[in-house]
Design a protein around this motif. Structure first.
Motif, PDB file in Angstrom:
ATOM      1  N   ASN A  57     -24.693  25.364  17.710  1.00 49.63           N
ATOM      2  CA  ASN A  57     -23.661  24.947  16.756  1.00 49.63           C
ATOM      3  C   ASN A  57     -22.370  25.719  16.997  1.00 49.63           C
ATOM      4  OD1 ASN A  57     -25.663  23.383  15.636  1.00 49.63           O
ATOM      5  ND2 ASN A  57     -26.056  24.768  13.941  1.00 49.63           N
ATOM      6  N   GLN A  58     -21.223  25.033  16.824  1.00 48.72           N
ATOM      7  CA  GLN A  58     -19.940  25.671  17.076  1.00 48.72           C
ATOM      8  C   GLN A  58     -18.959  25.349  15.945  1.00 48.72           C
ATOM      9  OE1 GLN A  58     -18.351  25.618  21.147  1.00 48.72           O
ATOM     10  NE2 GLN A  58     -20.133  24.411  21.778  1.00 48.72           N
ATOM     11  N   PRO A  59     -18.469  26.371  15.216  1.00 46.41           N
ATOM     12  CA  PRO A  59     -17.419  26.129  14.218  1.00 46.41           C
ATOM     13  C   PRO A  59     -16.090  25.880  14.921  1.00 46.41           C
ATOM     14  CG  PRO A  59     -17.922  28.466  14.348  1.00 46.41           C
ATOM     15  CD  PRO A  59     -18.895  27.775  15.259  1.00 46.41           C
ATOM     16  N   VAL A  60     -15.388  24.816  14.515  1.00 44.56           N
ATOM     17  CA  VAL A  60     -14.121  24.464  15.152  1.00 44.56           C
ATOM     18  C   VAL A  60     -13.111  24.030  14.096  1.00 44.56           C
ATOM     19  CG1 VAL A  60     -15.145  23.792  17.368  1.00 44.56           C
ATOM     20  CG2 VAL A  60     -14.894  22.096  15.551  1.00 44.56           C
ATOM     21  N   VAL A  61     -11.853  23.940  14.518  1.00 51.36           N
ATOM     22  CA  VAL A  61     -10.761  23.475  13.670  1.00 51.36           C
ATOM     23  C   VAL A  61     -10.122  22.258  14.346  1.00 51.36           C
ATOM     24  CG1 VAL A  61      -8.564  24.052  12.603  1.00 51.36           C
ATOM     25  CG2 VAL A  61     -10.338  25.802  12.805  1.00 51.36           C
ATOM     26  N   VAL A  62     -10.044  21.153  13.619  1.00 51.90           N
ATOM     27  CA  VAL A  62      -9.475  19.911  14.151  1.00 51.90           C
ATOM     28  C   VAL A  62      -8.055  19.738  13.605  1.00 51.90           C
ATOM     29  CG1 VAL A  62      -9.736  17.405  14.286  1.00 51.90           C
ATOM     30  CG2 VAL A  62     -11.764  18.878  14.292  1.00 51.90           C
ATOM     31  N   LYS A  63      -7.111  19.482  14.513  1.00 53.00           N
ATOM     32  CA  LYS A  63      -5.720  19.261  14.118  1.00 53.00           C
ATOM     33  C   LYS A  63      -5.222  17.947  14.713  1.00 53.00           C
ATOM     34  CE  LYS A  63      -4.572  24.178  13.707  1.00 53.00           C
ATOM     35  NZ  LYS A  63      -3.591  25.252  14.025  1.00 53.00           N
ATOM     36  N   LEU A  64      -4.285  17.311  13.987  1.00 52.41           N
ATOM     37  CA  LEU A  64      -3.697  16.060  14.456  1.00 52.41           C
ATOM     38  C   LEU A  64      -2.386  16.341  15.190  1.00 52.41           C
ATOM     39  CD1 LEU A  64      -4.177  13.763  11.339  1.00 52.41           C
ATOM     40  CD2 LEU A  64      -5.681  13.992  13.317  1.00 52.41           C
ATOM     41  N   ILE A  65      -2.146  15.587  16.248  1.00 52.38           N
ATOM     42  CA  ILE A  65      -0.863  15.597  16.950  1.00 52.38           C
ATOM     43  C   ILE A  65      -0.216  14.249  16.664  1.00 52.38           C
ATOM     44  CG2 ILE A  65       0.311  15.951  19.139  1.00 52.38           C
ATOM     45  CD1 ILE A  65      -1.380  18.326  18.163  1.00 52.38           C
ATOM     46  N   VAL A  66       0.841  14.249  15.836  1.00 52.52           N
ATOM     47  CA  VAL A  66       1.425  13.015  15.319  1.00 52.52           C
ATOM     48  C   VAL A  66       2.800  12.793  15.955  1.00 52.52           C
ATOM     49  CG1 VAL A  66       2.097  11.743  13.260  1.00 52.52           C
ATOM     50  CG2 VAL A  66       0.222  13.407  13.142  1.00 52.52           C
ATOM     51  N   THR A  67       2.948  11.628  16.576  1.00 55.45           N
ATOM     52  CA  THR A  67       4.261  11.209  17.066  1.00 55.45           C
ATOM     53  C   THR A  67       4.923  10.374  15.975  1.00 55.45           C
ATOM     54  OG1 THR A  67       3.449  11.164  19.348  1.00 55.45           O
ATOM     55  CG2 THR A  67       5.523  10.017  18.887  1.00 55.45           C
ATOM     56  N   LYS A  79      -8.507  21.042   9.784  1.00 56.81           N
ATOM     57  CA  LYS A  79      -9.803  20.719   9.200  1.00 56.81           C
ATOM     58  C   LYS A  79     -10.915  21.499   9.890  1.00 56.81           C
ATOM     59  CE  LYS A  79     -12.579  18.410   6.547  1.00 56.81           C
ATOM     60  NZ  LYS A  79     -12.544  18.547   5.092  1.00 56.81           N
ATOM     61  N   ARG A  80     -11.579  22.369   9.134  1.00 54.53           N
ATOM     62  CA  ARG A  80     -12.686  23.149   9.684  1.00 54.53           C
ATOM     63  C   ARG A  80     -13.991  22.362   9.560  1.00 54.53           C
ATOM     64  NH1 ARG A  80     -12.191  28.739  10.363  1.00 54.53           N
ATOM     65  NH2 ARG A  80     -10.086  29.537  10.008  1.00 54.53           N
ATOM     66  N   ILE A  81     -14.729  22.269  10.652  1.00 53.93           N
ATOM     67  CA  ILE A  81     -16.031  21.613  10.648  1.00 53.93           C
ATOM     68  C   ILE A  81     -16.998  22.444  11.482  1.00 53.93           C
ATOM     69  CG2 ILE A  81     -15.089  19.288  10.356  1.00 53.93           C
ATOM     70  CD1 ILE A  81     -15.638  18.835  13.353  1.00 53.93           C
ATOM     71  N   PHE A 112      -9.757  23.266  18.188  1.00 54.56           N
ATOM     72  CA  PHE A 112      -9.599  24.681  18.491  1.00 54.56           C
ATOM     73  C   PHE A 112     -10.787  25.469  17.945  1.00 54.56           C
ATOM     74  CE2 PHE A 112      -5.449  22.769  18.103  1.00 54.56           C
ATOM     75  CZ  PHE A 112      -4.699  23.324  19.137  1.00 54.56           C
ATOM     76  N   THR A 113     -10.991  26.671  18.498  1.00 52.74           N
ATOM     77  CA  THR A 113     -11.922  27.615  17.891  1.00 52.74           C
ATOM     78  C   THR A 113     -11.255  28.209  16.655  1.00 52.74           C
ATOM     79  OG1 THR A 113     -11.085  29.522  19.123  1.00 52.74           O
ATOM     80  CG2 THR A 113     -12.828  28.201  20.169  1.00 52.74           C
ATOM     81  N   PRO A 114     -12.012  28.848  15.732  1.00 50.55           N
ATOM     82  CA  PRO A 114     -11.381  29.478  14.566  1.00 50.55           C
ATOM     83  C   PRO A 114     -10.312  30.499  14.942  1.00 50.55           C
ATOM     84  CG  PRO A 114     -13.744  29.292  14.219  1.00 50.55           C
ATOM     85  CD  PRO A 114     -13.491  28.890  15.642  1.00 50.55           C
ATOM     86  N   ARG A 115     -10.358  31.039  16.168  1.00 51.52           N
ATOM     87  CA  ARG A 115      -9.358  32.011  16.612  1.00 51.52           C
ATOM     88  C   ARG A 115      -8.165  31.364  17.321  1.00 51.52           C
ATOM     89  NH1 ARG A 115     -12.647  37.333  18.883  1.00 51.52           N
ATOM     90  NH2 ARG A 115     -13.750  37.816  16.915  1.00 51.52           N
ATOM     91  N   GLY A 116      -8.180  30.037  17.406  1.00 47.90           N
ATOM     92  CA  GLY A 116      -7.019  29.335  17.941  1.00 47.90           C
ATOM     93  C   GLY A 116      -7.092  28.952  19.404  1.00 47.90           C
ATOM     94  N   LYS A 117      -8.242  29.072  20.046  1.00 44.39           N
ATOM     95  CA  LYS A 117      -8.364  28.674  21.442  1.00 44.39           C
ATOM     96  C   LYS A 117      -8.643  27.173  21.542  1.00 44.39           C
ATOM     97  CE  LYS A 117     -11.059  29.496  25.655  1.00 44.39           C
ATOM     98  NZ  LYS A 117     -12.216  30.224  26.245  1.00 44.39           N
ATOM     99  N   LEU A 118      -7.864  26.467  22.376  1.00 45.41           N
ATOM    100  CA  LEU A 118      -8.051  25.026  22.561  1.00 45.41           C
ATOM    101  C   LEU A 118      -9.343  24.769  23.325  1.00 45.41           C
ATOM    102  CD1 LEU A 118      -6.871  22.137  22.304  1.00 45.41           C
ATOM    103  CD2 LEU A 118      -5.759  22.511  24.515  1.00 45.41           C
ATOM    104  N   VAL A 119     -10.230  23.920  22.751  1.00 44.05           N
ATOM    105  CA  VAL A 119     -11.511  23.636  23.394  1.00 44.05           C
ATOM    106  C   VAL A 119     -11.708  22.152  23.700  1.00 44.05           C
ATOM    107  CG1 VAL A 119     -12.710  25.667  22.497  1.00 44.05           C
ATOM    108  CG2 VAL A 119     -12.603  23.603  21.099  1.00 44.05           C
TER     109      VAL A 119
END
Length: 406
Positions: A57-67, A79-81, A112-119
């Protein structure tokens, strides 16, 4: 150039592409837009489906890139999931549309990871668009780009016309359940004392659930039909993949009889929320609450003492002021298999006993050997100033014996 070199160069892009997902095993599978066409001043539901190909299991943060309609690119949401192993996990984000922000929007995503690394991130093919129409103000006329024909412009403008019956994307319904129901105070509370219940509610479905009512009740173990509610509240909103952690106070009335009690919790008893599974909204605690005038603190249930370690017994009590600790090989504390600390007619006024070396572990080990067991039970016998006595519930404990050499 040899055939092997040509083959290596041909396969190189495939190898590199696969390596991009190897470190984390995470991948954006799909982006889903709630409505293809909506109005300004409203909100757009956006679902991001993340697949975890790894075995953890991996905690991650989902963000939108909106044009945006003015071609400005912004990052929105956080959004943390918990991306579960070998499973697809949904993240639902709500994007607000400004009242004067009419036009076409394009949605991409990054993980991203909770520490901000793009995965992980979405591909160009996975980007989704929608149109926001302003019914009170005219949208700016689209500019004609180089190479565009009037016919092509007419087609492009037709795409931006809001239909009379816009089609809404249907998400999977929510699925609510109680992931945990646990009790603090080491499961032992005194008459009139307040315990705390930890309740964790999760939504494993695909849509938001609103105004979710939950009720917590207690009942005596031998009277399950006499169930008394002690807490009732509502969860205003819980999104897919979200966990709500609640700490609920509980005070059992002093008039209730001593003994073991259980906690029962129910979600959405009136079926207000339409779920994919309606049969997982009820839970009963696996732990008992020991309700009495003596609350045991240490050792906890199934605690292990080292033979050459420190032995200590602790408890709480308000109505009693003289105490003895009873240690027994029998769960019923039969006299032939039980000894007391302190011995004889002595009582201890403190709410803690540190046995002497000759008492613990010597007497305890002798009791285990004579009964051929590797565990014992302990409880507290108490007396008040009027000479009235009572006993607490019992707990099991172990003694890890030292290795012997022949």
């Amino acid at each position: 150039m040899s055939f092997l070199v040509l083959l290596f160069l041909a396969l190189l892009p495939i190898c590199v592409k696969g390596a991009n997902h190897a470190p984390t095993g995470l991948k954006v599978e799909k982006i889903t837009i709630g409505e293809d066409t909506t109005q300004t001043g409203k909100s757009q539901l956006i679902e991001v489906l993340v697949k975890n190909y790894s075995s953890k299991n991996q905690p991650v943060v989902v963000k939108l890139i909106v044009t945006m309609p003015n071609q400005l690119i912004i990052t929105f949401g956080s959004k943390r999931i918990l991306a579960k192993a070998k499973t697809e996990t949904r993240a639902l984000l709500v994007f607000p549309i400004g009242k004067r922000k009419a036009g076409s929007y394009l949605i991409a995503t990054r993980v991203f990871t909770p520490r901000g690394k793009l995965v992980a991130s979405s591909s160009d093919q996975q980007k989704k668009g929608f149109f926001a129409a302003d019914t009170k103000h005219r949208s700016p006329k689209p500019t004609r780009t180089k190479g565009s024909t009037p016919e092509k412009q007419a087609v492009d403008m037709a795409k931006n016309v809001i239909p009379t019956n816009p089609k809404r994307v249907e998400f999977d319904p929510p699925d609510l359940s109680i992931a945990e129901l646990s009790i603090s105070n080491n499961n032992s509370i005194l008459r009139g004392e307040t315990a705390h219940i930890k309740l964790i509610v999760i939504n494993d479905g695909g849509d938001v659930a609103e105004n979710v009512e939950f009720v917590a009740s207690w009942y005596y173990q031998h009277r399950p039909k006499r169930m008394l509610p002690f807490y009732k509240d509502k969860i205003k909103l819980i999104a897919p993949g979200e966990r709500k952690v609640m700490h609920i106070p509980l005070t059992i009335r002093e008039q209730e009889q001593k003994g073991k009690y259980l906690i029962h919790a129910v979600l959405d008893n009136a079926n207000y929320v339409k779920e994919s599974n309606e049969k997982n909204n009820v839970i009963t605690s696996k732990q008992f609450i020991n309700f009495s005038d003596i609350a045991l603190e240490f050792p906890e249930e199934s605690h292990s003492f080292a033979e050459d370690g420190r032995f200590i017994f602790q408890w709480r009590s308000k109505q009693y002021n003289q105490f003895k600790v009873q240690v027994s090989a029998d769960e019923q504390f039969l006299p032939d298999n039980t000894f007391e600390l302190p011995k004889g007619q002595k009582w201890e006024s403190a709410k803690m006993i540190k046995p002497l070396v000759g008492e613990m572990p010597a007497l305890a080990i002798s009791l285990m050997e004579s009964n051929d067991i590797n565990y014992l039970f302990w409880r507290v016998r108490a007396k008040n100033s009027q000479g009235e006595t009572t006993v607490s519930t019992g707990r099991k404990f172990f003694i890890n014996l030292l290795a012997t050499t022949e």
